[in-house]
Write a protein that holds these residues in place. Structure first.
Motif, PDB file in Angstrom:
ATOM      1  N   VAL A 131       0.841  -1.190   0.000  1.00 36.21           N
ATOM      2  CA  VAL A 131       0.000   0.000   0.000  1.00 36.21           C
ATOM      3  C   VAL A 131       0.880   1.244   0.000  1.00 36.21           C
ATOM      4  O   VAL A 131       2.068   1.187   0.304  1.00 36.21           O
ATOM      5  CB  VAL A 131      -0.940   0.022   1.226  1.00 36.21           C
ATOM      6  CG1 VAL A 131      -1.986  -1.070   1.114  1.00 36.21           C
ATOM      7  CG2 VAL A 131      -0.150  -0.159   2.521  1.00 36.21           C
ATOM      8  N   ASP A 132       0.285   2.372  -0.341  1.00 33.78           N
ATOM      9  CA  ASP A 132       1.043   3.627  -0.384  1.00 33.78           C
ATOM     10  C   ASP A 132       1.362   4.150   1.017  1.00 33.78           C
ATOM     11  O   ASP A 132       2.415   4.730   1.258  1.00 33.78           O
ATOM     12  CB  ASP A 132       0.264   4.683  -1.164  1.00 33.78           C
ATOM     13  CG  ASP A 132       0.161   4.331  -2.646  1.00 33.78           C
ATOM     14  OD1 ASP A 132       1.078   3.665  -3.158  1.00 33.78           O
ATOM     15  OD2 ASP A 132      -0.837   4.710  -3.281  1.00 33.78           O
ATOM     16  N   THR A 133       0.418   3.964   1.942  1.00 37.98           N
ATOM     17  CA  THR A 133       0.613   4.438   3.313  1.00 37.98           C
ATOM     18  C   THR A 133       0.160   3.368   4.289  1.00 37.98           C
ATOM     19  O   THR A 133      -0.682   2.514   3.959  1.00 37.98           O
ATOM     20  CB  THR A 133      -0.187   5.726   3.582  1.00 37.98           C
ATOM     21  OG1 THR A 133      -1.598   5.415   3.558  1.00 37.98           O
ATOM     22  CG2 THR A 133       0.120   6.802   2.548  1.00 37.98           C
ATOM     23  N   LEU A 134       0.700   3.417   5.503  1.00 39.73           N
ATOM     24  CA  LEU A 134       0.287   2.462   6.528  1.00 39.73           C
ATOM     25  C   LEU A 134      -1.156   2.705   6.952  1.00 39.73           C
ATOM     26  O   LEU A 134      -1.850   1.765   7.358  1.00 39.73           O
ATOM     27  CB  LEU A 134       1.231   2.542   7.728  1.00 39.73           C
ATOM     28  CG  LEU A 134       2.623   1.947   7.484  1.00 39.73           C
ATOM     29  CD1 LEU A 134       3.525   2.179   8.695  1.00 39.73           C
ATOM     30  CD2 LEU A 134       2.542   0.455   7.165  1.00 39.73           C
ATOM     31  N   ASP A 135      -1.624   3.946   6.881  1.00 43.46           N
ATOM     32  CA  ASP A 135      -3.040   4.217   7.175  1.00 43.46           C
ATOM     33  C   ASP A 135      -3.930   3.479   6.189  1.00 43.46           C
ATOM     34  O   ASP A 135      -4.983   2.943   6.566  1.00 43.46           O
ATOM     35  CB  ASP A 135      -3.323   5.716   7.117  1.00 43.46           C
ATOM     36  CG  ASP A 135      -2.784   6.453   8.335  1.00 43.46           C
ATOM     37  OD1 ASP A 135      -2.559   5.803   9.369  1.00 43.46           O
ATOM     38  OD2 ASP A 135      -2.589   7.684   8.251  1.00 43.46           O
ATOM     39  N   GLU A 136      -3.519   3.457   4.934  1.00 39.39           N
ATOM     40  CA  GLU A 136      -4.278   2.690   3.939  1.00 39.39           C
ATOM     41  C   GLU A 136      -4.253   1.205   4.293  1.00 39.39           C
ATOM     42  O   GLU A 136      -5.254   0.495   4.143  1.00 39.39           O
ATOM     43  CB  GLU A 136      -3.696   2.910   2.547  1.00 39.39           C
ATOM     44  CG  GLU A 136      -4.450   2.165   1.446  1.00 39.39           C
ATOM     45  CD  GLU A 136      -3.773   2.270   0.085  1.00 39.39           C
ATOM     46  OE1 GLU A 136      -4.208   1.543  -0.835  1.00 39.39           O
ATOM     47  OE2 GLU A 136      -2.810   3.067  -0.053  1.00 39.39           O
ATOM     48  N   GLY A 137      -3.108   0.742   4.781  1.00 37.29           N
ATOM     49  CA  GLY A 137      -3.015  -0.648   5.209  1.00 37.29           C
ATOM     50  C   GLY A 137      -3.972  -0.963   6.332  1.00 37.29           C
ATOM     51  O   GLY A 137      -4.595  -2.035   6.362  1.00 37.29           O
ATOM     52  N   MET A 138      -4.124  -0.024   7.282  1.00 32.38           N
ATOM     53  CA  MET A 138      -5.051  -0.236   8.383  1.00 32.38           C
ATOM     54  C   MET A 138      -6.497  -0.292   7.901  1.00 32.38           C
ATOM     55  O   MET A 138      -7.309  -1.082   8.373  1.00 32.38           O
ATOM     56  CB  MET A 138      -4.904   0.880   9.423  1.00 32.38           C
ATOM     57  CG  MET A 138      -3.600   0.862  10.208  1.00 32.38           C
ATOM     58  SD  MET A 138      -3.280  -0.712  11.058  1.00 32.38           S
ATOM     59  CE  MET A 138      -2.322  -1.575   9.808  1.00 32.38           C
ATOM     60  N   GLU A 139      -6.825   0.563   6.932  1.00 29.61           N
ATOM     61  CA  GLU A 139      -8.176   0.548   6.371  1.00 29.61           C
ATOM     62  C   GLU A 139      -8.453  -0.792   5.687  1.00 29.61           C
ATOM     63  O   GLU A 139      -9.531  -1.375   5.847  1.00 29.61           O
ATOM     64  CB  GLU A 139      -8.345   1.696   5.374  1.00 29.61           C
ATOM     65  CG  GLU A 139      -8.352   3.073   6.013  1.00 29.61           C
ATOM     66  CD  GLU A 139      -8.453   4.187   4.979  1.00 29.61           C
ATOM     67  OE1 GLU A 139      -8.653   3.866   3.779  1.00 29.61           O
ATOM     68  OE2 GLU A 139      -8.337   5.365   5.364  1.00 29.61           O
ATOM     69  N   ARG A 140      -7.471  -1.264   4.962  1.00 28.18           N
ATOM     70  CA  ARG A 140      -7.645  -2.555   4.281  1.00 28.18           C
ATOM     71  C   ARG A 140      -7.734  -3.703   5.287  1.00 28.18           C
ATOM     72  O   ARG A 140      -8.516  -4.638   5.100  1.00 28.18           O
ATOM     73  CB  ARG A 140      -6.479  -2.793   3.318  1.00 28.18           C
ATOM     74  CG  ARG A 140      -6.488  -1.895   2.108  1.00 28.18           C
ATOM     75  CD  ARG A 140      -5.536  -2.419   1.045  1.00 28.18           C
ATOM     76  NE  ARG A 140      -5.512  -1.552  -0.112  1.00 28.18           N
ATOM     77  CZ  ARG A 140      -4.910  -1.873  -1.257  1.00 28.18           C
ATOM     78  NH1 ARG A 140      -4.282  -3.025  -1.372  1.00 28.18           N
ATOM     79  NH2 ARG A 140      -4.914  -1.032  -2.269  1.00 28.18           N
ATOM     80  N   PHE A 141      -6.923  -3.645   6.323  1.00 28.63           N
ATOM     81  CA  PHE A 141      -6.957  -4.682   7.353  1.00 28.63           C
ATOM     82  C   PHE A 141      -8.358  -4.811   7.929  1.00 28.63           C
ATOM     83  O   PHE A 141      -8.932  -5.915   7.985  1.00 28.63           O
ATOM     84  CB  PHE A 141      -5.936  -4.336   8.436  1.00 28.63           C
ATOM     85  CG  PHE A 141      -5.882  -5.296   9.594  1.00 28.63           C
ATOM     86  CD1 PHE A 141      -6.008  -6.662   9.408  1.00 28.63           C
ATOM     87  CD2 PHE A 141      -5.691  -4.817  10.890  1.00 28.63           C
ATOM     88  CE1 PHE A 141      -5.946  -7.540  10.491  1.00 28.63           C
ATOM     89  CE2 PHE A 141      -5.628  -5.682  11.967  1.00 28.63           C
ATOM     90  CZ  PHE A 141      -5.761  -7.045  11.777  1.00 28.63           C
ATOM     91  N   GLY A 142      -8.948  -3.700   8.346  1.00 36.98           N
ATOM     92  CA  GLY A 142     -10.296  -3.741   8.895  1.00 36.98           C
ATOM     93  C   GLY A 142     -11.315  -4.232   7.885  1.00 36.98           C
ATOM     94  O   GLY A 142     -12.204  -5.025   8.215  1.00 36.98           O
TER      95      GLY A 142
END
Length: 322
Positions: A131-142
């Motif tokens: 992902v481009d950002t870790l925040d995006e990773g968190m959104e995807r995780f959820g």
């Protein structure tokens, strides 16, 4: 069931000892199977979901997830899953961690695990990388956890995938895994009624709420599973076909249940091990999967699922009219 031509090709590949790359290429293009459980999903009591879809990160879960995503960012998926599993070795076990309150929540917890949540959340994490950002990773995780855990993403106890085989069937339809079991040497099958929860309602805190007991009891009236599995005696012939990151499920003879334990497989020095969250021990490595599986009480065999990358955009069968 899968197409006979695909079964024939996969059987030839496996028995001839063909490369994992060739077999995996076929699996990645296999059409997801249709539902094998003969039970219509009952309507939600009251007509609406009784839950909160907002992700609830328990303790240091957000930080742990970011670190895990960053550490495995560009590893192939099967290797990433083993790396993720190893990261959580020695983390404590906690049962029924989703059943803490009167209202269902989208709980994300990497601080404690039961075996099911260990597999589910690490599979979600493995699809939240690149992902481009870790925040995006968190959104995807959820989003991935929600999609894996609940039918059509409806956060409600009555829509949670309580039985692993139903969870796996939905995960396969939605492009997260492929069920290798029917294609492996020595595969067998059985018909099993899934009714353990309704027959042991007092063991489940949320089922003390009448509407939850009602919906689970209604679902399990006709919940019959056609389950493929590898008998324990046939397991030695299957081991060469397995690889890092495959998901195992221990198939049980306990009445009303499909499996009693799940985890990930790890290959080290030619030996297949299990990494899993075990009651009383936490996340552990059990060396020699064949020996370990044979010692677990009431186990008659195993089922094997191979994870596949998922971008989270594929619609569910219900959404697409399937």
């Amino acid at each position: 069931m899968r197409k006979p031509t695909l079964l024939l090709v996969l059987t030839v590949l496996i028995t001839a000892g063909a490369s994992f790359a060739a077999a995996n290429l076929l699996l990645r293009h296999a059409s997801p199977t249709g539902p094998r459980v003969a039970a219509a999903l009952p309507p939600l009591p009251g007509g609406v979901a009784l839950g909160d879809p907002t992700p609830k990160f328990v303790g240091e879960t957000r930080v742990l997830a970011m670190e895990a995503i960053d550490a495995t960012a560009w590893a192939p998926m099967n290797q990433a899953l083993v790396q993720l599993a190893r990261r959580f070795l020695d983390y404590p076990f906690k049962g029924f961690s989703l059943d803490g309150g009167p209202k269902e929540q989208l709980v994300l917890d990497l601080s404690t695990f039961d075996c099911f949540l260990f597999v589910e959340q690490l599979l979600a994490l493995s699809n939240s990388r690149k992902v481009d950002t870790l925040d995006e990773g968190m959104e995807r995780f959820g989003a991935h956890v929600r999609r894996l855990r609940y039918v059509d993403g409806e956060v409600d106890y009555c829509r949670r995938q309580h039985y692993f085989s139903r969870w796996a069937e939905a995960a396969e339809r939605n492009g997260y895994v492929v069920n290798l079991t029917p294609f492996l040497p020595g595969a067998s099958s059985r018909t099993v009624a899934l009714n353990f929860m309704s027959n042991h309602a007092s063991s489940y805190k949320p089922m003390q709420l009448a509407r939850n007991k009602q919906c689970i009891t209604e679902l399990e009236k006709d919940l019959v599973l056609e389950q493929a599995y590898i008998p324990l005696a046939a397991l030695p012939g299957v081991l060469p076909s397995l690889r890092n990151g495959d998901i195992f499920a221990l198939v049980t003879k306990v009445p009303g249940l499909d499996v009693t334990h799940v985890g990930f497989l790890e290959k080290r020095d030619g030996v297949v091990n299990a990494i899993h969250a075990a009651e009383g021990a936490g996340v552990i490595r059990s060396e020699n999967f064949e020996t370990y599986a044979g010692k677990v009480q009431d186990v008659i065999g195993v089922a094997i699922y191979r994870p596949r990358p998922n971008d989270g955009e594929k619609k569910s069968a219900t959404e697409s009219g399937g």
